[in-house]
Design a protein around this motif. Structure first.
Motif, mmCIF file in Angstrom:
data_model
loop_
_atom_site.group_PDB
_atom_site.id
_atom_site.type_symbol
_atom_site.label_atom_id
_atom_site.label_comp_id
_atom_site.label_asym_id
_atom_site.label_seq_id
_atom_site.Cartn_x
_atom_site.Cartn_y
_atom_site.Cartn_z
ATOM 1 N N SER A 1 13.482 17.234 -10.419
ATOM 2 C CA SER A 1 12.097 17.688 -10.433
ATOM 3 C C SER A 1 12.109 19.210 -10.489
ATOM 4 O O SER A 1 12.722 19.865 -9.638
ATOM 5 C CB SER A 1 11.360 17.232 -9.171
ATOM 6 N N TRP A 2 11.413 19.787 -11.481
ATOM 7 C CA TRP A 2 11.399 21.243 -11.578
ATOM 8 C C TRP A 2 10.667 21.894 -10.408
ATOM 9 O O TRP A 2 10.807 23.102 -10.159
ATOM 10 C CB TRP A 2 10.817 21.712 -12.908
ATOM 11 N N ARG A 3 9.929 21.093 -9.632
ATOM 12 C CA ARG A 3 9.256 21.635 -8.454
ATOM 13 C C ARG A 3 10.244 22.137 -7.399
ATOM 14 O O ARG A 3 9.869 22.917 -6.522
ATOM 15 C CB ARG A 3 8.347 20.571 -7.835
ATOM 16 N N ILE A 4 11.492 21.680 -7.475
ATOM 17 C CA ILE A 4 12.478 22.111 -6.487
ATOM 18 C C ILE A 4 12.702 23.615 -6.582
ATOM 19 O O ILE A 4 13.245 24.229 -5.648
ATOM 20 C CB ILE A 4 13.817 21.346 -6.670
ATOM 21 N N LYS B 1 7.323 12.220 -8.982
ATOM 22 C CA LYS B 1 6.508 12.152 -7.776
ATOM 23 C C LYS B 1 7.219 11.456 -6.616
ATOM 24 O O LYS B 1 6.901 11.697 -5.460
ATOM 25 C CB LYS B 1 5.199 11.415 -8.069
ATOM 26 N N SER B 2 8.161 10.583 -6.927
ATOM 27 C CA SER B 2 8.763 9.779 -5.873
ATOM 28 C C SER B 2 10.139 10.256 -5.434
ATOM 29 O O SER B 2 10.637 9.854 -4.402
ATOM 30 C CB SER B 2 8.875 8.318 -6.330
ATOM 31 N N ARG B 3 10.765 11.130 -6.229
ATOM 32 C CA ARG B 3 12.097 11.605 -5.857
ATOM 33 C C ARG B 3 12.335 12.991 -6.445
ATOM 34 O O ARG B 3 11.720 13.379 -7.434
ATOM 35 C CB ARG B 3 13.173 10.642 -6.347
ATOM 36 N N TRP B 4 13.248 13.719 -5.813
ATOM 37 C CA TRP B 4 13.566 15.067 -6.262
ATOM 38 C C TRP B 4 14.640 15.077 -7.342
ATOM 39 O O TRP B 4 14.737 16.013 -8.127
ATOM 40 C CB TRP B 4 14.005 15.917 -5.073
ATOM 41 N N GLY B 5 15.467 14.054 -7.363
ATOM 42 C CA GLY B 5 16.515 13.996 -8.364
ATOM 43 C C GLY B 5 17.034 12.588 -8.507
ATOM 44 O O GLY B 5 16.738 11.706 -7.699
ATOM 45 N N LEU C 1 13.801 19.483 3.254
ATOM 46 C CA LEU C 1 13.036 18.722 2.270
ATOM 47 C C LEU C 1 12.111 17.709 2.943
ATOM 48 O O LEU C 1 10.980 17.497 2.497
ATOM 49 C CB LEU C 1 13.970 18.006 1.305
ATOM 50 N N THR C 2 12.588 17.094 4.017
ATOM 51 C CA THR C 2 11.753 16.129 4.744
ATOM 52 C C THR C 2 10.519 16.814 5.314
ATOM 53 O O THR C 2 9.408 16.273 5.263
ATOM 54 C CB THR C 2 12.561 15.468 5.873
ATOM 55 N N ARG C 3 10.710 18.003 5.868
ATOM 56 C CA ARG C 3 9.601 18.724 6.500
ATOM 57 C C ARG C 3 8.651 19.356 5.492
ATOM 58 O O ARG C 3 7.443 19.436 5.721
ATOM 59 C CB ARG C 3 10.143 19.827 7.429
ATOM 60 N N ASN C 4 9.176 19.835 4.373
ATOM 61 C CA ASN C 4 8.381 20.669 3.466
ATOM 62 C C ASN C 4 8.139 20.088 2.087
ATOM 63 O O ASN C 4 7.359 20.649 1.310
ATOM 64 C CB ASN C 4 9.081 22.036 3.306
ATOM 65 N N GLY C 5 8.807 18.983 1.758
ATOM 66 C CA GLY C 5 8.688 18.426 0.415
ATOM 67 C C GLY C 5 7.266 18.048 0.038
ATOM 68 O O GLY C 5 6.839 18.292 -1.099
ATOM 69 N N ALA C 6 6.531 17.488 0.974
ATOM 70 C CA ALA C 6 5.155 17.069 0.676
ATOM 71 C C ALA C 6 4.268 18.254 0.298
ATOM 72 O O ALA C 6 3.394 18.146 -0.566
ATOM 73 C CB ALA C 6 4.550 16.320 1.851
ATOM 74 N N LEU D 1 0.858 -1.183 0.000
ATOM 75 C CA LEU D 1 0.000 0.000 0.000
ATOM 76 C C LEU D 1 0.896 1.235 0.000
ATOM 77 O O LEU D 1 1.752 1.393 0.868
ATOM 78 C CB LEU D 1 -0.900 -0.008 1.236
ATOM 79 N N ARG D 2 0.705 2.111 -0.981
ATOM 80 C CA ARG D 2 1.553 3.300 -1.115
ATOM 81 C C ARG D 2 0.693 4.549 -1.253
ATOM 82 O O ARG D 2 -0.342 4.529 -1.911
ATOM 83 C CB ARG D 2 2.458 3.163 -2.343
ATOM 84 N N ILE D 3 1.170 5.624 -0.617
ATOM 85 C CA ILE D 3 0.540 6.931 -0.764
ATOM 86 C C ILE D 3 1.360 7.730 -1.756
ATOM 87 O O ILE D 3 2.572 7.883 -1.594
ATOM 88 C CB ILE D 3 0.473 7.669 0.591
ATOM 89 N N ASP D 4 0.709 8.229 -2.808
ATOM 90 C CA ASP D 4 1.426 9.017 -3.808
ATOM 91 C C ASP D 4 1.965 10.301 -3.199
ATOM 92 O O ASP D 4 1.436 10.807 -2.195
ATOM 93 C CB ASP D 4 0.506 9.366 -4.980
ATOM 94 N N ALA D 5 3.019 10.833 -3.813
ATOM 95 C CA ALA D 5 3.626 12.080 -3.342
ATOM 96 C C ALA D 5 2.574 13.172 -3.244
ATOM 97 O O ALA D 5 1.726 13.340 -4.121
ATOM 98 C CB ALA D 5 4.741 12.511 -4.294
ATOM 99 N N GLY D 6 2.630 13.921 -2.137
ATOM 100 C CA GLY D 6 1.670 14.994 -1.938
ATOM 101 C C GLY D 6 0.312 14.506 -1.479
ATOM 102 O O GLY D 6 -0.623 15.291 -1.374
ATOM 103 N N GLY D 7 0.183 13.195 -1.232
ATOM 104 C CA GLY D 7 -1.101 12.648 -0.797
ATOM 105 C C GLY D 7 -2.177 12.734 -1.846
ATOM 106 O O GLY D 7 -3.372 12.819 -1.543
ATOM 107 N N LYS D 8 -1.761 12.672 -3.131
ATOM 108 C CA LYS D 8 -2.717 12.870 -4.220
ATOM 109 C C LYS D 8 -3.457 11.598 -4.615
ATOM 110 O O LYS D 8 -4.366 11.636 -5.438
ATOM 111 C CB LYS D 8 -1.989 13.445 -5.441
ATOM 112 N N GLY D 9 -3.069 10.465 -4.069
ATOM 113 C CA GLY D 9 -3.729 9.221 -4.440
ATOM 114 C C GLY D 9 -3.139 8.050 -3.688
ATOM 115 O O GLY D 9 -2.136 8.179 -2.972
#
Length: 253
Positions: A191-194, A176-180, A240-245, A44-52
Motif C-alpha cells: 500500500s503506497w499509504r505506508i 484497504k485490508s492489508r499493508w502488503g 502499525l496496530t496503533r496508527n494504521g487506522a 459484519l465488517r468495518i472497512d479500513a479507516g472506518g470509512k464504511g
C-alpha cells in the motif's frame, strides 16, 4: 475488523443490496450488503479507516433479518468506530504525515513546479504543492506514490539480496485490508499509504513481505527470519496496530 454471527435460515425473498447508510457514533457511514452463495453466516465488517460498513449474508435473506442483525450489534459497532479516527481530508494549510513527520501543506497556486518538501522559516517541515486547488490532493498522492515507490524498491533489493531470493514483481496499490502481500509466484504488493509511516515501519513492512518469499506462513521460522531482516519488528508491528487506522482514514479527494 469483522463480526460473524448465526447461521441463517433460507428465505423466499431476495436481498436488497442497494446503496444504504447507517449511523454509528455520530457518523453516517455507507453500508454495503453483499449476498454470497457460499456464506452460512452473517458477517459484519468495518472497512479500513472506518470509512464504511459491509454485511455479507447468505442468499435470499430478507432485509428485516439484516436490519435486526445490525441492530443487535450496534454496541459492538459503536465501540469499534469510536476507536477509529474520523476521516481527514488533505487540504491546504493542513498537516500531512510524510515518512512519519507532520508536514504543513503549503499551497502556491500561482507558481509551477514539482511537489516537494522544505523547511519553513520557523524550522517546521513543509510540503509545497503548486497548481490549481482542485488538484492539490491528487498532487500530494502522486508525490507520496513516487517517493514510496523509490524507497520500497531499494528496500526490496536490500532484503531480497539478504535472503537470496528475488521478487518477480513489486506493485503498489491503495489496499484497504492489508499493508502488503506476497504471492506464491513471488509478486510483492504494498500500500503506497505506508509512505506516511516512519522509515523503520516502512522497512519492517518490506522485510515482512520479503520473508514470505521464503516462508509463506506466519510460523516460528517466518518470524525468526523477519526479526533477522528487521530487528525492531515488534515495535514496528505495534506502531502499525496503533496508527494504521489513522493513515487509512486520510482521504485524497
Amino acid at each position: 475488523m469483522a463480526f460473524s454471527f448465526f447461521r441463517a435460515a433460507p428465505a423466499k425473498h431476495s436481498v436488497d443490496t442497494g446503496p444504504r447508510t447507517h449511523e454509528v457514533a455520530g457518523r453516517v457511514l455507507p453500508l454495503k450488503i453483499v449476498e454470497n452463495p457460499r456464506a452460512r453466516r452473517f458477517t459484519l465488517r468495518i472497512d479500513a479507516g472506518g470509512k464504511g460498513l459491509r454485511v455479507t449474508v447468505p442468499p435470499k435473506v430478507p432485509s428485516s433479518e439484516i436490519d435486526r442483525f445490525i441492530s443487535r450489534h450496534q454496541g459492538w459497532l459503536e465501540s469499534r468506530i469510536c476507536q477509529i479516527p474520523a476521516v481527514q481530508t488533505v487540504r491546504a494549510g493542513g498537516v500531512f504525515p510524510f515518512r512519519g513527520v507532520d508536514h504543513q501543506i503549503v499551497h502556491e497556486p500561482d507558481k509551477r513546479g514539482i511537489t516537494h518538501v522544505r523547511t519553513g522559516d520557523d524550522g517546521q517541515p513543509q510540503l509545497i504543492v503548486f497548481g490549481n486547488a482542485e488538484h492539490l490532493s491528487r498532487r500530494i498522492a502522486d508525490f507520496l506514490k513516487k517517493e514510496i515507490k523509490r524507497e520500497i524498491e531499494m528496500l526490496v533489493a536490500q532484503h531480497t539480496a539478504a535472503v537470496g531470493r528475488k521478487a518477480t514483481a513489486v506493485r503498489f496499490k491503495d489496499t484497504k485490508s492489508r499493508w502488503g502481500s506476497c504471492t506464491s509466484k513471488g509478486v510483492l504488493s504494498f500500500s503506497w499509504r505506508i509512505g506516511m509511516a516512519p522509515p523503520p515501519v516502512i522497512n519492517y513492512l518490506v522485510a515482512h513481505e520479503v520473508a514470505h518469499l521464503i516462508e509463506m506462513n506466519h510460523g516460528p521460522a517466518f518470524w525468526k527470519l523477519c526479526h533477522e531482516l528487521c530487528p525492531d519488528t515488534v515495535d514496528c508491528r505495534h506502531w502499525l496496530t496503533r496508527n494504521g487506522a489513522a493513515l487509512q482514514a486520510i482521504e485524497f479527494s
